[in-house]
Design an enzyme around this catalytic site. Structure first.
Site, short mmCIF file in Angstrom:
data_model
loop_
_atom_site.label_atom_id
_atom_site.label_comp_id
_atom_site.label_asym_id
_atom_site.label_seq_id
_atom_site.Cartn_x
_atom_site.Cartn_y
_atom_site.Cartn_z
N LYS A 1 3.95 9.57 1.89
CA LYS A 1 2.68 10.26 2.16
C LYS A 1 2.80 11.09 3.45
O LYS A 1 3.87 11.62 3.74
CB LYS A 1 1.52 9.26 2.23
CG LYS A 1 1.52 8.29 1.05
CD LYS A 1 0.28 7.48 0.95
CE LYS A 1 0.44 6.47 -0.16
NZ LYS A 1 -0.80 5.81 -0.51
N GLY B 1 -3.18 1.29 -1.53
CA GLY B 1 -3.45 1.17 -0.10
C GLY B 1 -4.54 0.17 0.25
O GLY B 1 -5.02 0.15 1.37
N GLU C 1 -1.07 4.00 -11.59
CA GLU C 1 -1.53 3.64 -10.25
C GLU C 1 -3.05 3.48 -10.26
O GLU C 1 -3.79 4.48 -10.07
CB GLU C 1 -1.16 4.75 -9.26
CG GLU C 1 0.34 4.94 -9.13
CD GLU C 1 0.70 5.35 -7.72
OE1 GLU C 1 1.51 4.66 -7.12
OE2 GLU C 1 0.13 6.34 -7.21
N HIS D 1 -0.93 12.60 -8.00
CA HIS D 1 -1.28 11.40 -7.24
C HIS D 1 -2.80 11.38 -7.00
O HIS D 1 -3.41 12.43 -6.75
CB HIS D 1 -0.52 11.39 -5.90
CG HIS D 1 -0.59 10.06 -5.21
ND1 HIS D 1 -1.70 9.65 -4.51
CD2 HIS D 1 0.31 9.05 -5.14
CE1 HIS D 1 -1.48 8.43 -4.03
NE2 HIS D 1 -0.27 8.04 -4.40
N SER E 1 -0.18 -1.22 -3.96
CA SER E 1 0.01 -2.39 -3.09
C SER E 1 1.19 -3.27 -3.52
O SER E 1 1.12 -4.50 -3.40
CB SER E 1 -1.29 -3.19 -3.00
OG SER E 1 -2.31 -2.40 -2.43
N ASN F 1 6.85 6.48 -1.63
CA ASN F 1 6.04 7.65 -1.30
C ASN F 1 5.58 7.50 0.15
O ASN F 1 4.72 6.66 0.44
CB ASN F 1 4.83 7.70 -2.25
CG ASN F 1 3.81 8.75 -1.86
OD1 ASN F 1 4.10 9.64 -1.05
ND2 ASN F 1 2.62 8.67 -2.44
N GLU G 1 -4.49 10.63 -4.53
CA GLU G 1 -4.91 11.20 -3.24
C GLU G 1 -4.98 12.72 -3.32
O GLU G 1 -5.81 13.35 -2.67
CB GLU G 1 -3.98 10.71 -2.12
CG GLU G 1 -4.21 9.23 -1.84
CD GLU G 1 -3.06 8.50 -1.18
OE1 GLU G 1 -2.10 9.15 -0.72
OE2 GLU G 1 -3.11 7.25 -1.14
C1 PEP Z 1 1.08 5.12 -3.59
O1 PEP Z 1 0.97 5.84 -2.62
O2 PEP Z 1 1.39 5.64 -4.66
C2 PEP Z 1 0.83 3.68 -3.45
C3 PEP Z 1 0.94 2.93 -4.50
O3 PEP Z 1 0.50 3.22 -2.19
P1 PEP Z 1 0.48 1.66 -1.70
O4 PEP Z 1 1.77 1.04 -2.18
O5 PEP Z 1 0.39 1.75 -0.22
O6 PEP Z 1 -0.70 1.02 -2.34
#
Ligand code: PEP
Length: 235
Positions: free
Chosen positions: A11, A163, A157, A87, A195, A9, A89
């Site tokens: 973003k 992040g 998640e 998601h 992460s 992803n 975010e």
């Molecule tokens: C994500 O955006 O779904 C995500 C898991 O980000 P990161 O791997 O940067 O934590």
């Protein structure tokens, strides 16, 4: 057996120069798994072959007066075959709630896209011992009856792990994924996200009910993402 999926992803990252990284990821993608990138929508139609691609979000309607939004049909028209929905975010930045996510999931299906439905608890939820209840409620509120292994992937998640550099422990991931597997049946792929990096991917992919990862930061370059895809292919 569910399909194995290494999903990136991007973003709100990636100008056209980043297509070089997508090309390197396509060139190095291992056999035997689905390697998927969800770039900004501006890059979708320019993505290289040899990779699956997805949108990062979609509106629930097919078209209309919704300035700045994208429909699932538009994403499909630009070459996507997947779309992330729900998601954290989007839930935080755009106030999307489970009922919105449910409508977006149905919109993705309507356009022939596989929905990657994200669910996850906050740190406050986890510390209060309500992780599984929160995830059950999100799943019940956002997944319609028509979910199949072809049209749906569920991504766990934890919000506190996205992040932040804080990856959930294998025991925490196993507990959640085992519970999700019991809810969604044997075939819908279950991804972990939060992460994920080359250094922690293999121990997560070794878990019985982890079928891959949704990766943010470490999906932006081939040097970071390909080792994760390779660890999944080897699992
Ligand atoms: C994500 O955006 O779904 C995500 C898991 O980000 P990161 O791997 O940067 O934590």
């Amino acid at each position: 057996m569910p399909k194995k999926i290494a999903a990136g992803n991007w973003k709100m990252n990636g100008l056209r120069a980043a297509l070089r990284e997508a090309e390197a990821i396509a060139d190095g993608a291992p056999d035997g798994i689905v390697t998927l990138l969800c770039p900004p929508a501006t890059l979708l139609a320019s993505m290289p072959g040899g990779l699956a691609t997805g949108g990062q979000a979609c509106h629930s309607q097919e078209s209309g007066a919704h300035t700045g939004d994208l429909s699932a049909e538009m994403l499909a028209d630009a070459g996507a075959t997947y779309c992330i929905v729900g998601h954290s975010e989007r839930r935080a930045d755009h106030g999307e709630r489970d009922a919105d996510v449910r409508a977006q999931t149905e919109a993705a299906w309507r356009a022939g896209l596989t929905a990657i439905l994200c669910i996850g608890e906050t740190l406050e939820d986890r510390e209060a011992g309500r992780t599984l209840d929160v995830l059950s409620a999100q799943l019940a509120g956002s997944l319609s009856d028509g979910a199949t292994a072809e049209n749906t992937i569920v991504a766990y998640e934890p919000v506190w792990a996205i992040g932040t550099g804080k990856v959930a422990s294998p025991a925490q991931v196993a507990e959640v994924h085992d519970a999700l597997r019991a809810k969604v049946g044997p075939d819908i792929p279950l991804l972990y996200g939060g992460s994920v990096k080359a250094a922690n991917a293999a121990e997560l992919f070794a878990l019985e009910n982890v079928d891959g990862a949704l990766v943010g930061g470490a999906s932006l370059t081939a040097a970071d993402f390909l080792p994760i895809a390779e660890a999944l292919a080897a699992s």
